[in-house]
Structures are given as structure tokens and as C-alpha cells.
Design an enzyme around this catalytic site. Structure first.
Site, short mmCIF file in Angstrom:
data_model
loop_
_atom_site.label_atom_id
_atom_site.label_comp_id
_atom_site.label_asym_id
_atom_site.label_seq_id
_atom_site.Cartn_x
_atom_site.Cartn_y
_atom_site.Cartn_z
N LYS A 223 -1.68 -5.60 36.70
CA LYS A 223 -1.70 -4.31 35.98
C LYS A 223 -2.75 -4.35 34.87
O LYS A 223 -3.57 -3.46 34.75
CB LYS A 223 -0.31 -4.04 35.41
CG LYS A 223 -0.20 -2.77 34.63
CD LYS A 223 1.23 -2.48 34.20
CE LYS A 223 1.23 -1.33 33.20
NZ LYS A 223 2.57 -0.97 32.75
N GLU A 229 -2.75 -16.46 34.29
CA GLU A 229 -2.47 -17.13 35.56
C GLU A 229 -3.28 -16.48 36.69
O GLU A 229 -3.89 -17.16 37.51
CB GLU A 229 -0.98 -17.02 35.92
CG GLU A 229 -0.05 -17.86 35.06
CD GLU A 229 0.47 -17.09 33.85
OE1 GLU A 229 -0.20 -16.13 33.40
OE2 GLU A 229 1.54 -17.47 33.34
N GLY A 285 5.34 -3.15 35.14
CA GLY A 285 5.04 -4.20 36.12
C GLY A 285 6.18 -4.45 37.09
O GLY A 285 6.00 -4.52 38.30
N ARG A 286 7.40 -4.56 36.56
CA ARG A 286 8.55 -4.88 37.43
C ARG A 286 9.05 -3.67 38.21
O ARG A 286 10.02 -3.79 38.96
CB ARG A 286 9.66 -5.52 36.59
CG ARG A 286 10.09 -4.69 35.39
CD ARG A 286 10.93 -5.53 34.43
NE ARG A 286 11.24 -4.83 33.19
CZ ARG A 286 10.46 -4.83 32.12
NH1 ARG A 286 9.30 -5.46 32.14
NH2 ARG A 286 10.82 -4.20 31.02
N GLU A 371 14.13 -9.02 32.60
CA GLU A 371 13.01 -8.62 31.74
C GLU A 371 13.29 -7.23 31.15
O GLU A 371 12.79 -6.89 30.09
CB GLU A 371 11.69 -8.61 32.55
CG GLU A 371 10.47 -8.73 31.66
CD GLU A 371 9.17 -9.02 32.43
OE1 GLU A 371 8.66 -10.14 32.37
OE2 GLU A 371 8.67 -8.09 33.11
N HIS A 402 28.04 -23.41 50.58
CA HIS A 402 28.11 -24.86 50.66
C HIS A 402 27.47 -25.51 49.44
O HIS A 402 27.07 -26.67 49.49
CB HIS A 402 27.44 -25.34 51.95
CG HIS A 402 28.14 -24.79 53.15
ND1 HIS A 402 29.18 -25.43 53.76
CD2 HIS A 402 27.99 -23.61 53.81
CE1 HIS A 402 29.64 -24.68 54.77
NE2 HIS A 402 28.92 -23.57 54.81
N LYS A 526 3.24 -17.22 25.63
CA LYS A 526 1.84 -17.07 26.07
C LYS A 526 0.91 -17.46 24.92
O LYS A 526 -0.07 -18.19 25.11
CB LYS A 526 1.53 -15.61 26.42
CG LYS A 526 2.12 -15.11 27.72
CD LYS A 526 1.58 -13.70 27.98
CE LYS A 526 2.38 -12.96 29.01
NZ LYS A 526 2.00 -11.56 29.15
O1 F6P Z 1 4.36 -11.67 31.24
C1 F6P Z 1 5.18 -10.69 31.79
C2 F6P Z 1 4.39 -9.67 32.53
O2 F6P Z 1 3.73 -8.83 31.64
C3 F6P Z 1 5.28 -8.88 33.47
O3 F6P Z 1 5.95 -7.86 32.86
C4 F6P Z 1 4.30 -8.46 34.50
O4 F6P Z 1 4.93 -8.04 35.65
C5 F6P Z 1 3.51 -9.72 34.66
O5 F6P Z 1 3.43 -10.26 33.37
C6 F6P Z 1 2.15 -9.59 35.27
O6 F6P Z 1 1.33 -8.75 34.54
P1 F6P Z 1 0.01 -8.17 35.16
O7 F6P Z 1 0.36 -7.35 36.34
O8 F6P Z 1 -0.62 -7.35 34.06
O9 F6P Z 1 -0.87 -9.32 35.56
#
Ligand code: F6P
Length: 561
Positions: A223, A229, A285-286, A371, A402, A526
Site C-alpha cells: 500500500k 521487508e 491494508g488488512r 491489528e 490431536h 519498526k
Molecule cells: O506494519 C503493519 C502494516 O502497516 C499493515 O497494516 C499492512 O498490512 C502491512 O504493514 C503492509 O503494509 P504495506 O502494504 O504498506 O507494505
């Protein structure tokens, strides 16, 4: 009209309706589901709701008609419906980020009109459908082999690079809908999709195993397009691609697409914005798996099935918007969770899909729920004095039986659970495997039954069990479950399931008066990682580290050489 975003509303635990629930809980005491069912032979039929293809049976919950009446009153006093309508209207109910919350517009029909409060951009629905069309064109080109890589080969594997909401949704749905991905029998070319999220290089390393750069397409989903990452993995993926294609940077355009709200950052990264699919800041995002974030899923299942999935979402949106509380599945499920958290001391909520295809559904729900509602201040910023979001967890049945079901049956913790199952297995299985489906579902029904009704000491003793063993083999029961049963796991049913939980989470956030749409809690870690990283990579001194972290960093350095 009530001010749905007011920050001075009465705290939920000071509402008379909350107090009434507390008194009712005390009166109910340990009222047992055995007795509640015995007293009302119709209970199993009465406490059900149908939403689209989902049959929701909530009869095995620790509630009576009076409990439900009081929970309804709480929802009314909390004006859940008012906040819901404000969300659908495009009001900026995400107050800390000053954003509208309009994931429901992502599945609105083409003729719907939805505007974002305070923006003169007009109706957002045509934009949503324009992007859907672009996605469909792209997905079709990749699926049909019209889209060619730099060396002229058709694409055989898509690697989605993203994390959190830009990974969990499409990854979960891809696995859930594997039977609907391209099949040669249907004259479709299958495109495999792999998902890379972790900054641990092992993730990308393993996912690239066996891939040919000439037939691999990366979809970088973010987003913000600033998530460390994702950008790190995308950078490494580009290096891998170029090293396999003679370093020709022109290859990037044929092997990289992006999904983002941030065109500038996408261009900066070197991805042609022609290959960028946009969404908007009013999609959290979620809550974004049905936006362009679903592009890799669309490549896998095709635009038509993706549209069916959107229709499924819409079915539940309409239900949530219009059904009265007592017949409204997300409202009921949300209120039940509040009942257990505040009045039964439940700390967690298990989601147990009796479907291997839904193996990643609990992971997806963890982000969606935790979240959203893992908050400890209310919308006005005051500390909450009531429990908010539970720990959400689960794995597919029958595996959990199990492993940890022992605790669910005989432990000291109350864990309300959702059991999700399907009347039919997915198409295409052999006769033997189809026959296993009854066994799977017999287990699901049996677990709901055992958790609810348990096994009394007298029953155990009557089986000739030695008296000293009776307590060990007794099941108290009275452990609540909600069962969601549908005919088959189709794209539409998956959409319905996701929307059911999205709105359940909404209801809970509305009653708890927390902002379910921000996620400030992820920021501190972060920022600290950014500070610590130079100490690991360059041996830099980090001022102000606590003694534990400082010692760990220096041990890491010496072990790492
Ligand atoms: O760190 C949490 C977050 O902001 C989530 O809410 C989001 O889904 C995810 O990181 C990834 O963010 P982006 O889509 O901006 O890379």
C-alpha cells in the site's frame, strides 16, 4: 442523527446495558448448555441465521433469549448501526489517520455511488471498476500467455512480494481457491503463485527455488511502497532477475508489476507505472485483499471467479447493512465475542476450519482482528477499562484435535471457537478422498457436541471406569462454539466468509469504542529495528540501549563473526 464519530461518548462499561449484562451473567451462573437445550427443544433451530450461503448456528453459545436481548440493547446503546452507516457512507471514521473506511466500495456494483467525505473527487465506484478492468486485462494476458517475459516466454510463476495485508489475504485466498486455479481440463493455463513476505532471506531463497527468471513475474504489493521487508525483498528479487537475464534492465518492465497507492515510490523503485495497479488510502491494508492487492489471486483464478468472490463479499455487506440485529450474523458473532471477553473472562478466540483449503484463514484473521481491535485506548484516547480484542488463533481440523483440543475440552481456560465446514468436498477429488469428507465433518460436528455437552462423571462411571480415573475422563462441557456451514468452498463463499469476519470485527470495535482502522502499535518495533540495524551491519555503536539488548547485540556480533 447521532454523531457517530463523537469522542465523548459514554464508555461502554459505564452504560446501563453493560451493567445489565453483568447482572445477568451473575444470575446465569453456570447455567449449562445441557439444560438450556433440554429446556428448549427448538433451540438448535431457533439460534441460527442464514446469510447468503452461510448457515450460522450459534445455539451452542452460553446465551439465553435474555442474554441476546441485552446484547442487542448494548449494540443499540453503542450505536453500532450508526457507525456502520457512517462507514458505508464514506465518513472519515478512521479518525487518527483522518481517513474514510471504504473497503465495502471495492465490491460495490458498478452503478453504486459512494463518495469519500470531504473530498471533491466524487463517486469512487467508477474508479474501483476501472482498476478491476485493468486487473482483468492484465490477468488474462498473463494467464493466456499473451504477456511475454523479456525473452519472449510466457509466464509460468507469479511471485507476490508483500507483507501483512499485502500478503495474508491473497496468500490465504490462493490456497483456499486452489481447486479454482487454471486447469488444463478447462482449457486454462495454470499459473502458479508463490508468496514472499518475510525479510528473512530464507523466504525469498526458498520461493525462488527451481524458478526460471525468464518465466517468472514479480508482483510487488505494498500500500505504502515503503515497507522495509517488501522493498528489501523486491530489490533482491530484481537482482536475481537481472543476474539471470544478462543484467539487462529492460527486463524489469516485463517481469515486475506493482500494486500500491503510491505511484511516486513505485516509479522510484524502477517499476513502470503502466504496470502499476492502484488502490486508495480509504482501503486499510488488512481490508485490501479484494482491491488490486488481489491481483496475484486474480491471475491464479481468473477475473470471472474473482468477480464471484466480490459478489460474495457484497452479499454479506448487504446483509450487514440491512438485517435487524437479531438476524444479523456479523452483529451476533461480534456481540457474542464481547459477551465472552467482558463477562466470561475469555482471552482468546479459536477459528477452526474443517477444511485444509482454509489452513491460512486463521492467520489472515489474526491480522484482521488483532491489528484492528488490539487497542487499549478508546477513540478519544482514554485508557480502556474493558477488555478489547481477543487473541485469535486456530488451525484446520482435524489436526488440532490431536494437539491442543485437550485444553479446549478439559483446560481451565474458556476458549470460544468457530467451527467452519462444508457439506461437499471440492470438485476433482478421487472417490476415496471424497469418502473421507464425511469423516472430516463427523469430527467437526462431534467436537461442537463434545465441547457443549461434555460427559458427566455418572456417565463415565457407568462405563465401568475405575473411580479414581473418573475425574480424568469427565468433560465439564459448556464450552461455546459457533458453527458456520456452507455447501461448498467456492470463490463466492470465501468472499462471504471474509466479509462476515470483517464486519464482526467492526461490530466489536464499535462497541468497545476503539478505532479498528489504525495500527500505531506496529510502529515502535519498526523504528527500533532501524536504530539497531547499523549496529549489526556496520558494528556501529547504538547509544542508549538497555543492558539486555546491548548484550544480545554484542553476542550476535561475535557469533556472527
Ligand atoms: O506494519 C503493519 C502494516 O502497516 C499493515 O497494516 C499492512 O498490512 C502491512 O504493514 C503492509 O503494509 P504495506 O502494504 O504498506 O507494505
Amino acid at each position: 442523527m447521532p454523531d457517530t464519530t463523537a469522542t465523548d461518548r459514554t464508555r461502554p462499561d459505564r452504560l446501563p446495558e453493560w451493567a445489565a449484562l453483568g447482572e445477568h451473567r451473575a444470575m446465569l451462573g453456570e447455567a449449562h448448555l445441557r439444560d438450556l437445550f433440554a429446556a428448549d427443544p427448538e433451540r438448535g433451530g431457533r439460534y441460527t441465521v442464514q446469510v447468503g450461503d452461510l448457515h450460522v448456528d450459534y445455539s451452542k453459545n452460553l446465551v439465553t433469549d435474555e442474554t441476546l436481548r441485552l446484547l442487542r440493547a448494548l449494540a443499540e446503546a453503542s450505536d453500532v448501526a450508526g457507525l456502520r452507516d457512517a462507514m458505508f457512507r464514506g465518513e472519515r471514521i478512521n479518525t487518527t489517520e483522518d481517513r474514510a473506511v471504504l473497503h465495502t466500495a471495492l465490491r460495490a456494483p458498478a452503478d453504486a455511488v459512494v463518495r469519500v467525505e470531504g473530498e471533491d473527487g466524487g463517486n469512487v465506484v467508477p474508479e474501483v471498476h476501472r482498476v478491476l478492468e485493468r486487473m482483468a486485462g492484465f490477468a488474462e494476458r498473463v494467464r493466456s500467455g499473451v504477456w511475454r517475459g523479456h525473452r519472449g516466454d510466457p509466464i509460468s510463476t507469479v511471485v507476490n512480494i508483500g507483507i501483512g495485508g499485502s500478503d495474508l489475504g491473497p496468500a490465504m485466498a490462493y490456497e483456499a481457491l486452489l481447486p479454482f486455479t487454471g486447469s488444463e481440463a478447462a482449457g486454462e493455463r495454470g499459473v502458479e503463485v508463490r508468496f514472499v513476505s518475510n525479510v528473512d532471506g530464507a523466504d525469498l531463497h526458498e520461493k525462488l527455488r527451481g524458478l526460471d527468471p525468464a518465466t517468472t513475474l514479480f508482483i510487488v504489493s505494498s500500500k505504502t511502497f515503503t515497507t522495509v521487508e517488501t522493498i528489501t525483498n523486491a530489490t533482491s528479487a530484481r537482482a536475481w532477475l537481472l543476474s539471470g537475464l544478462d543484467g539487462d534492465v529492460a527486463a524489469v518492465a516485463r517481469h515486475f508489476a506493482a500494486v500500491s497507492t503510491n505511484a511516486e515510490k513505485v516509479a522510484e523503485f524502477g517499476i513502470d507505472t503502466e504496470n502499476m495497479f492502484e488502490f486508495w488510502d480509504w482501503v486499510g491494508g488488512r481490508y485490501s485483499m479484494d482491491s488490486a492487492i488481489g491481483l496475484s489471486l486474480m491471475v491464479a483464478i481468473g477475473p470471472e471467479r474473482f468477480r464471484k468472490m466480490l459478489e460474495g463479499f457484497r452479499t454479506v455487506d448487504d446483509h450487514f447493512r440491512t438485517a435487524p440485529i437479531e438476524a444479523n450474523a456479523p452483529m451476533l458473532m461480534g456481540l457474542l465475542g464481547i459477551w465472552y471477553g467482558a463477562f466470561h473472562g475469555a482471552q482468546s478466540h479459536a477459528v477452526l476450519p474443517y477444511s485444509q483449503y482454509l489452513a491460512r484463514f486463521p492467520d489472515y484473521l489474526q491480522q484482521l482482528d488483532m491489528e484492528s481491535n488490539g487497542k487499549s485506548v478508546d477513540r478519544a484516547g482514554r485508557p480502556v477499562t474493558w477488555p478489547t480484542g481477543p487473541v485469535v488463533w486456530g488451525t484446520p481440523g482435524t489436526n488440532g484435535q490431536h494437539a491442543y483440543f485437550q485444553l479446549l475440552h478439559q483446560g481451565t481456560k474458556l476458549v470460544p471457537a468457530d467451527l467452519i465446514g462444508f457439506a461437499r468436498p471440492v470438485p476433482g477429488m478421487s472417490a476415496e478422498l471424497i469418502a473421507q469428507h464425511d469423516l472430516l465433518m463427523a469430527n467437526m460436528f462431534a467436537q461442537g457436541q463434545a465441547l457443549a455437552f461434555g460427559k458427566r462423571a455418572e456417565e463415565v462411571a457407568a462405563e465401568g471406569v475405575p473411580p479414581e480415573q473418573v475425574p480424568h475422563r469427565t468433560f465439564a462441557g459448556n464450552r461455546p462454539t459457533t458453527t458456520v456451514l456452507a455447501t461448498e468452498l467456492t470463490p463466492s463463499v470465501l468472499g462471504q466468509l471474509i466479509a462476515l469476519y470483517e464486519h464482526k470485527v467492526f461490530v466489536q470495535g464499535a462497541v468497545w469504542d476503539v478505532n479498528s482502522f489504525d495500527q500505531w502499535g506496529v510502529e515502535l518495533g519498526k523504528a527500533l529495528a532501524k536504530r539497531i540495524e547499523p549496529a549489526l551491519t556496520e558494528g556501529a555503536d547504538v547509544a542508549g540501549l538497555d543492558s539486555s539488548t546491548a548484550a544480545l547485540v554484542s553476542r550476535y556480533r561475535s557469533l556472527n563473526g
